[in-house]
Structure formats: structure tokens, C-alpha cells
Scaffold this motif. Structure first.
Motif, mmCIF file in Angstrom:
data_model
loop_
_atom_site.group_PDB
_atom_site.id
_atom_site.type_symbol
_atom_site.label_atom_id
_atom_site.label_comp_id
_atom_site.label_asym_id
_atom_site.label_seq_id
_atom_site.Cartn_x
_atom_site.Cartn_y
_atom_site.Cartn_z
ATOM 1 N N PHE A 125 106.597 88.791 -6.149
ATOM 2 C CA PHE A 125 107.072 89.645 -5.061
ATOM 3 C C PHE A 125 106.741 89.017 -3.719
ATOM 4 O O PHE A 125 105.730 88.315 -3.575
ATOM 5 N N SER A 126 107.578 89.311 -2.714
ATOM 6 C CA SER A 126 107.268 88.908 -1.346
ATOM 7 C C SER A 126 106.071 89.720 -0.862
ATOM 8 O O SER A 126 105.707 90.741 -1.454
ATOM 9 N N THR A 127 105.457 89.272 0.223
ATOM 10 C CA THR A 127 104.245 89.935 0.708
ATOM 11 C C THR A 127 104.507 91.358 1.188
ATOM 12 O O THR A 127 103.594 92.172 1.213
ATOM 13 N N HIS A 169 101.842 84.198 4.381
ATOM 14 C CA HIS A 169 102.538 84.989 5.405
ATOM 15 C C HIS A 169 103.943 85.393 4.975
ATOM 16 O O HIS A 169 104.623 86.131 5.679
ATOM 17 N N GLY A 170 104.402 84.919 3.826
ATOM 18 C CA GLY A 170 105.687 85.329 3.279
ATOM 19 C C GLY A 170 106.900 84.634 3.843
ATOM 20 O O GLY A 170 108.028 84.953 3.481
ATOM 21 N N LYS A 171 106.714 83.644 4.716
ATOM 22 C CA LYS A 171 107.858 82.991 5.349
ATOM 23 C C LYS A 171 108.445 81.856 4.521
ATOM 24 O O LYS A 171 109.561 81.426 4.761
ATOM 25 N N PHE A 172 107.675 81.361 3.552
ATOM 26 C CA PHE A 172 108.140 80.263 2.724
ATOM 27 C C PHE A 172 108.059 80.643 1.252
ATOM 28 O O PHE A 172 107.175 81.391 0.836
ATOM 29 N N ASN A 181 109.244 67.869 -8.651
ATOM 30 C CA ASN A 181 109.480 68.167 -7.247
ATOM 31 C C ASN A 181 109.051 69.605 -6.949
ATOM 32 O O ASN A 181 109.118 70.467 -7.816
ATOM 33 N N ALA A 182 108.616 69.830 -5.726
ATOM 34 C CA ALA A 182 108.382 71.184 -5.221
ATOM 35 C C ALA A 182 109.222 71.320 -3.953
ATOM 36 O O ALA A 182 109.213 70.431 -3.097
ATOM 37 N N THR A 183 109.963 72.404 -3.844
ATOM 38 C CA THR A 183 110.849 72.600 -2.711
ATOM 39 C C THR A 183 110.373 73.780 -1.886
ATOM 40 O O THR A 183 110.130 74.860 -2.431
ATOM 41 N N ILE A 184 110.248 73.592 -0.593
ATOM 42 C CA ILE A 184 109.867 74.681 0.313
ATOM 43 C C ILE A 184 111.145 75.271 0.887
ATOM 44 O O ILE A 184 111.910 74.578 1.561
ATOM 45 N N GLY A 190 117.923 80.865 2.795
ATOM 46 C CA GLY A 190 118.247 80.029 1.647
ATOM 47 C C GLY A 190 118.275 78.550 1.966
ATOM 48 O O GLY A 190 118.733 77.739 1.162
ATOM 49 N N GLN A 191 117.752 78.174 3.121
ATOM 50 C CA GLN A 191 117.740 76.774 3.537
ATOM 51 C C GLN A 191 116.483 76.062 3.028
ATOM 52 O O GLN A 191 115.406 76.631 2.977
ATOM 53 N N VAL A 192 116.665 74.783 2.676
ATOM 54 C CA VAL A 192 115.539 73.947 2.259
ATOM 55 C C VAL A 192 114.810 73.465 3.520
ATOM 56 O O VAL A 192 115.427 72.893 4.427
ATOM 57 N N ILE A 193 113.516 73.715 3.598
ATOM 58 C CA ILE A 193 112.714 73.263 4.718
ATOM 59 C C ILE A 193 112.130 71.883 4.447
ATOM 60 O O ILE A 193 112.121 71.013 5.310
ATOM 61 N N HIS A 194 111.683 71.662 3.217
ATOM 62 C CA HIS A 194 111.094 70.369 2.890
ATOM 63 C C HIS A 194 111.033 70.207 1.379
ATOM 64 O O HIS A 194 110.886 71.208 0.648
ATOM 65 N N ARG A 195 111.163 68.986 0.904
ATOM 66 C CA ARG A 195 111.002 68.696 -0.517
ATOM 67 C C ARG A 195 109.773 67.800 -0.714
ATOM 68 O O ARG A 195 109.629 66.803 -0.023
ATOM 69 N N LEU A 196 108.942 68.180 -1.660
ATOM 70 C CA LEU A 196 107.770 67.381 -2.011
ATOM 71 C C LEU A 196 108.070 66.728 -3.347
ATOM 72 O O LEU A 196 108.359 67.428 -4.337
ATOM 73 N N THR A 197 108.030 65.399 -3.404
ATOM 74 C CA THR A 197 108.406 64.691 -4.614
ATOM 75 C C THR A 197 107.217 63.946 -5.209
ATOM 76 O O THR A 197 106.238 63.671 -4.536
#
Length: 198
Positions: A125-127, A169-172, A181-184, A190-197
Motif C-alpha cells: 500500500f502507499s503511505t 514519503h510515498g513519492k517513489f 534491475n530496480a526501477t524507480i 507512471g514515469q521512470v525516474i531512474h533505473r538501477l542495473t
């Protein structure tokens, strides 16, 4: 509140839940019974309840004041479980029927069933408790609980999504993929902020 530690166990045909007191590092004298082997254990945010998903045995909920069983929700191979931030609802995925059941703890009643295509396994659940996020082997879905409808589908992981989490904080929103991979994501746009590979 960080005072207890729990773990599901399976040993020589027996299964259950072990509880430790963190301060004393002592195991509580009695193991909690489970219906089947334990897939996940989770505390409610207020610490009053402990929920366990027990393979095809169902979901059990214990009161942490005395560890008596408070409710039982029948089978359907639940895996991940999640409480709302106010500890009033429990989300229970039902892999067998492709739904997520929302269960009211106080009334011990099912209050909603969300139809979910495919093999839903993880929920969070979201915060603010207004959004439910579900992970399935090929996608992550965001649900608007006020309307009980699917709001957005996020994709981008090959091979499955074994875990999801909101930032404090529920923003990501961060799903982790078996593709290493982890995607922020921004869960609102619904936009991708950053991808961690890697």
C-alpha cells in the motif's frame, strides 16, 4: 515497534512460526501453529497483529498481545500480504483465482475483491493507504482504492517482479526485477525516474 522478530520455519515435516523477544534475544516458549508452510509473515503498522500466508493453507492473523489466532482466511495459495497504513485492512492475493481480497480486520469480513489478470504474488500500500500496488511476473499494477479500479500498469522487467516497495514519503515506487534491475517510478505519472542495473 522493533520489539519482536518472527520467522516461518519448516523442519522434518513440521511447520509454524517462531517468535523472539529482540531485547532479550530469547525465543518465546511456544511456536505459533500455521496451516501450511509459511510463505510470508508481516506485522501490522501499529504492531497489534501478525499475519502469515501459509501456502495453500490460507492466511492466519494473530493478536500480538497474547498471540491468539484472531482470524483465518481460507486458502487459494496466498503469497505476499500487506496491511493498510492504518492497520484496518489486509490485502491477500489469491493466485488460484486471479484476485486480490481486501479484508477488514475489525469486522472479519471481506470488503472488496479486485480482479487481477495473471499470477499476482506481491502487494503493498502507499503511505496514505489510497493506492494498492501489485506485482505479477510480467508487470506492476497500481490500483486506486477509492474507485476500486486499476489506475496504471507499469512494465519493464523481464522474468518477473519478486518484490516492490514505496519510499518512506510515498513519492517513489521501486519494483525489483529478476532481470537484475530496480526501477524507480513516479506512481502518479507512471514515469521512470531512474533505473538501477546490475
Amino acid at each position: 515497534q522493533g520489539t519482536l522478530l518472527v520467522a516461518g520455519y519448516y523442519h522434518q515435516g513440521a511447520h509454524g512460526i517462531l517468535v523472539w523477544d529482540v531485547a532479550s534475544r530469547q525465543l518465546k516458549p511456544t511456536a505459533l501453529p500455521s496451516i501450511d508452510w509459511v510463505a510470508q509473515v508481516v506485522f501490522s503498522p501499529d504492531g497489534r497483529f501478525l499475519a502469515a500466508s501459509c501456502s495453500d493453507g490460507g492466511t492466519v492473523l494473530f493478536d500480538t498481545s497474547d498471540f491468539q489466532r484472531r482470524l483465518f482466511v481460507a486458502g487459494y495459495i496466498p503469497v505476499g500480504l500487506a496491511f493498510t497504513p492504518d492497520s484496518q485492512l489486509l490485502a491477500i492475493p489469491s493466485i488460484q483465482f486471479g484476485v486480490i481480497r481486501l479484508w477488514n480486520i475489525a469486522t472479519n469480513r471481506e470488503v472488496a475483491v479486485l480482479s487481477h489478470p495473471g499470477d499476482v504474488r506481491w502487494v503493498t500500500f502507499s503511505t496514505d493507504g489510497k493506492t494498492l500496488v501489485t506485482a505479477h511476473p510480467r508487470s506492476v499494477r497500481i490500483w486506486n482504492l477509492a474507485a476500486a479500479t486499476e489506475k496504471r500498469t507499469l512494465s519493464g522487467h523481464e522474468g518477473g517482479v519478486p518484490g516492490i516497495a514505496f519510499s518512506p514519503h510515498g513519492k517513489f515506487l521501486v519494483p525489483v526485477g529478476k532481470d537484475m534491475n530496480a526501477t524507480i517510478w513516479d506512481p502518479v505519472t507512471g514515469q521512470v525516474i531512474h533505473r538501477l542495473t546490475g
